[in-house]
Design an enzyme around this catalytic site. Structure first.
Site, short mmCIF file in Angstrom:
data_model
loop_
_atom_site.label_atom_id
_atom_site.label_comp_id
_atom_site.label_asym_id
_atom_site.label_seq_id
_atom_site.Cartn_x
_atom_site.Cartn_y
_atom_site.Cartn_z
N GLN A 26 10.83 -9.68 -3.41
CA GLN A 26 9.65 -10.53 -3.19
C GLN A 26 9.65 -11.70 -4.17
O GLN A 26 9.37 -12.83 -3.79
CB GLN A 26 8.37 -9.72 -3.35
N ARG A 40 3.48 5.28 -7.03
CA ARG A 40 4.05 6.22 -6.05
C ARG A 40 4.67 7.46 -6.69
O ARG A 40 4.73 8.50 -6.05
CB ARG A 40 5.08 5.50 -5.18
N ARG A 89 8.95 -12.85 7.62
CA ARG A 89 9.73 -14.06 7.34
C ARG A 89 9.93 -14.89 8.60
O ARG A 89 10.04 -16.11 8.53
CB ARG A 89 11.07 -13.67 6.72
N GLY A 118 1.45 -7.08 0.00
CA GLY A 118 2.00 -7.60 -1.25
C GLY A 118 3.10 -8.61 -0.97
O GLY A 118 3.23 -9.63 -1.65
N ARG A 132 2.79 4.95 3.01
CA ARG A 132 4.06 5.69 2.96
C ARG A 132 3.86 7.11 2.41
O ARG A 132 4.57 8.04 2.80
CB ARG A 132 5.07 4.93 2.12
N ASP A 165 11.45 1.54 -1.12
CA ASP A 165 10.27 1.92 -0.34
C ASP A 165 10.39 3.31 0.27
O ASP A 165 9.41 3.84 0.79
CB ASP A 165 10.03 0.91 0.79
N LYS A 224 9.25 -4.96 9.05
CA LYS A 224 8.13 -5.73 8.49
C LYS A 224 8.62 -6.97 7.75
O LYS A 224 8.09 -8.06 7.95
CB LYS A 224 7.34 -4.82 7.54
N SER A 225 9.64 -6.80 6.93
CA SER A 225 10.13 -7.94 6.14
C SER A 225 10.61 -9.06 7.06
O SER A 225 10.35 -10.23 6.81
CB SER A 225 11.31 -7.52 5.26
N SER A 272 13.61 -7.65 -7.70
CA SER A 272 12.54 -7.68 -6.72
C SER A 272 12.83 -8.74 -5.66
O SER A 272 12.97 -9.93 -5.96
CB SER A 272 11.20 -8.00 -7.40
#
Ligand code: NAP
Length: 744
Positions: A478, A655, A335, A403, A697, A624, A330-331, A476
């Site tokens: 992000q 979580r 990108r 996010g 998840r 994650d 996904k990341s 982080s």
């Protein structure tokens, strides 16, 4: 036996002026929900009000507006919009000073203008409204108390609106099972012109054109279902729509002009046999329609496509076997679109994750004028516009559940010459954005966040940014990526230092696009003013998705499972390191490098896991993957301790708490700490019902837990699994998890 108490009514006496479809439906819903003590109505034809009383839609039929309004603490105007002003004139002399006055009209500037003409101003007790629900039927006989259930109601209060009155009106609509939104009058009229008024106009016009061409209406006889669906709204009430178009003239004209230009462009493309343009427009529209289909649910006037509730049903036991490739990372997918869009030239992406998150990113760039072909079986072609080529989007950019997209976009958009707004779904709207907004502000960005630093984010364009040196208080990826993206546009160098290693996909991919990132120890920096060059990207399989299968094959008996082409970025392999420390049998083979990212094939066999004290340096590398690692811990021998993971509390859900609650629901007791959890393995998983709180998840982790459970597990609220892992259920079934998804 406990007595059933009647709810306290929100209003004493509700007066409905105009007892047709909408007024009658609201009256019926209010009566049924006992939201007002008495419901009285008046209609141009008194017989209709009497009929309403006979049908049980209202309590009292009034002979005149004066009679209806006198003594009412809520007055709802539900007449065609062009009749509003004369109705308000009749209401005014009898309206009590503390009564709330509202309406249901489909255009809002016209209501405000009528109020101003009659009352001089929009006082604090006058709150315009518009239920986004309806039907082609009209009149009191079409009243339906369920009309507003699972639909939206837009209120457009002025700044001076009385908050208590607004809260009461909101409670009334919510009591009718509607969701209430507020927005400005102008924005309401723009949005409705585009999404409702224009489609109705086209439907009326199309049916009229065809009927005129074919007097015998012969073609209608052969019309297929598509035509029927598309033109259904042409059967709507002509008076109502006449009123709407004249009342929302400006906004409608703007959107008609826009549409006419685009239609003309298609006409030219057909005349010139210009396949490229036709395919470009159609594929863009198809992708947009698919992307927005989720958002459209519950918003249509007529169709009720209430949100899918997906539940996983899992039978206990099973063994994991097979040779699989999980979807793309996904990341990296995210990108690749971002940098591809900003690059000079055409970027080809393969293995792209067609999850809703990366599709949201893709759509957002299309909204900013980037031509993107696909995705088609994981292949995407991005026609980059260059670092300074993005165009202002027409409206807010909707980023669904992502996010990552929201944080990265904030950095990118802070540096653009145009204003922008970022919104997301319910769960994304609860996530903190201050951690990106604050350092960006230090660079010179102007960003307005919602309550408590949450979305929506309003970003003011045209600011010149200056590079900063930023020490992240919490590790982080992000935040780091967001600042580096802003740094591409900033004057001087922007450097970000992380307290613990985080994912470095952005740095690697920037290098892949020819943009130098200086990396030294825990610091990454870029200098603004460079350009990106298009490239080809083969997206590795997502290790976060692979993690479910790594744990599944480790905990299930007699398992032997191979996972192909898994991304092995050193900042992501925490799950493998931790599982190996717990005694997992994971063989890493065929290691290779694909476009700057390491990749390998993994073979996993059953193992007797043992509890460990998770090394804190591994925490950011597996952030994650903890939900599924908690399942591994619950199946291990002895105690597993996690510390230093407060980050987990602000993910898609808290979580730590949600996992602890879920484990308790299936019979496993844990001890939650402020920054982690202690799990004693080996307790019997008796089974039960787990609420995933919409966190994909968590849902998938409990699917994995079923392999070692003794009873059935049911996991609710699983619709978001499709966002991160399309095809999860099928892949889980094919490898050995006994899962059935209900509600897809
Ligand atoms: P409707 O079924 O035709 O009802 C309107 C009612 O108002 C009719 O009973 C009409 O009487 C009455 N009326 C008209 N002028 C009046 C006056 N001067 N004094 C008292 N009563 C009067 O229409 P509707 O669909 O409920 O629409 C009402 C409002 O809701 C409109 O402003 C519309 O824009 C809005 N709205 C409609 C929809 C939809 O899908 N239909 C959705 C959302 C909002 P007659 O029967 O004698 O004309």
């Amino acid at each position: 036996m406990s007595a059933v108490t009647d709810p306290v009514p929100v209003f004493q006496r509700m007066a409905v002026i105009g007892l047709g479809l909408i007024g009658g439906s609201l009256a019926a819903a209010v009566r049924r929900g006992r939201l007002a003590e008495t419901v009285v109505a008046c209609d141009r034809r008194y017989e209709d009000a009497v009929l309403g009383q006979q049908l049980g839609v209202i309590d009292e039929a009034a002979q005149s507006i004066a009679e209806a309004v006198s003594g009412a603490d809520l007055v709802v105007v539900a007449v065609p919009v062009r009749a509003t002003e004369s109705v308000l004139e009749q209401i005014k002399p009898h309206l009590s000073a503390h009564a709330v006055l509202t309406d249901v009209g489909s255009t809002k500037a016209s209501f405000v203008a009528a109020v101003e003409a009659v009352f001089g101003e929009l006082g604090p007790n006058i709150i315009p409204g518009h239920p986004i629900a309806g039907s082609e039927k009209s009149g009191v006989t079409a009243s339906n108390p369920d009309l507003f259930a699972h639909h939206k109601v837009i209120l457009t209060p002025a700044e001076n609106a009385d908050p208590d009155k607004l809260a009461k009106l909101t409670r009334l609509w919510e009591g009718c099972d509607a969701t209430v939104l507020t927005m400005s009058v102008a924005y309401h009229d723009e949005v409705l012109a585009a999404t409702s008024h224009l489609p109705h106009l086209i439907a009326f016009s199309l049916v009229d054109t065809l009927a005129g061409e074919d007097q015998n209406m012969d073609i209608f006889r052969y019309a297929a279902g598509g035509f029927r669906d598309f033109t259904r709204i042409a059967a709507s009430d002509p008076v109502m729509w006449h009123d709407i178009f004249l009342s929302n003239r400006e906004a409608v004209l703007r959107v008609i002009d826009h549409f006419s230009r685009d239609l003309d462009q298609l006409r030219t493309a057909i005349a010139d046999q210009d396949s490229t343009t036709l395919l470009k427009v159609f594929s863009r529209a198809k992708a947009a329609r698919e992307h927005f289909s989720k958002m459209l649910s519950g918003q249509a006037y007529v169709t009720d496509m209430s949100q899918n509730q997906v539940t996983f049903h899992l039978k206990p036991g099973g063994r994991m076997t097979g040779d699989i490739r999980v979807p793309g990372d996904k990341s990296i997918s995210h990108r690749s679109i971002m940098l591809g869009a900003l690059a000079d030239g055409v970027t080809e992406v393969n293995g792209f994750l067609e999850g809703e998150d990366s599709l949201a990113t893709l759509q957002a760039f299309r909204d900013m004028g980037v031509t993107i072909e696909g995705p088609d079986s994981g292949h995407v072609r991005i026609h980059g516009v260059g670092i300074d080529g993005l165009q202002a989007p027409r409206g807010p950019l909707y980023l669904g559940n992502s996010g990552t997209a929201m944080r990265l976009f904030t950095g990118l958009l802070a540096a653009q010459p145009f204003d922008s707004e970022l919104t997301g779904d319910e769960s994304l709207s609860k996530r903190p954005m201050g951690r990106v907004a604050d350092p960006l502000r230090a660079m010179g960005a102007v960003i307005e966040t919602g309550e408590a630093g949450r979305p929506p984010l309003k970003i003011r364009g045209g600011q010149s940014l200056t590079g900063i040196r930023y020490e992240m208080p919490v590790a982080s990826a992000q935040v780091k990526s967001c600042l580096l993206l802003a740094g591409l546009y900033a004057e001087g160098a922007t450097s970000v230092t992380e307290p613990a290693p985080t994912r470095d996909h952005t740095e690697r991919m920037l290098e892949g696009f020819g943009y130098h990132v200086h990396r030294s120890g825990a610091t990454a920096s870029v200098s603004g003013g460079g350009r990106l060059t298009a490239t080809a990207i083969d997206v590795p399989a997502d290790i976060s998705s692979a993690a479910f299968f790594l744990v599944a094959a480790s905990i299930a008996q007699d398992s032997d499972l191979t996972l192909r082409h898994v991304g092995m970025n050193p900042t992501r392999v925490g799950v493998i390191n931790i599982l190996r420390l717990m005694g997992a049998d994971i063989e890493i083979a065929n290691e290779r490098d694909i476009g700057g990212e390491p990749v390998a094939d993994l073979r996993v066999r059953s193992a007797n896991l043992k509890g460990i004290d998770i090394p804190e340096d591994q925490v950011p590398l597996a952030i994650d993957e903890f939900p599924v690692l908690f399942i591994a811990a619950a199946c291990a021998e002895g105690e597993t301790i996690l510390r230093g993971a407060e980050e987990l509390r602000v993910k898609e859900s808290d979580r730590i708490q949600v996992m602890a609650d879920g484990l308790a629901a299936i019979g496993v007791q844990t001890t939650v700490t402020p920054d982690g959890i202690v799990i004693t393995g080996g307790q019997t998983m008796v089974g039960g019902t787990v609420d995933s709180h919409g966190d994909h998840r968590i849902a998938m982790s409990f699917a994995v837990a079923s392999l070692r459970a003794e009873g059935e597990i049911e996991v609710t609220d699983c619709a978001n699994v499709a966002t991160s892992f399309p095809g999860f259920v099928e892949l889980a079934q094919s490898t050995g998890i006994q899962i059935v998804a209900e509600g897809i």
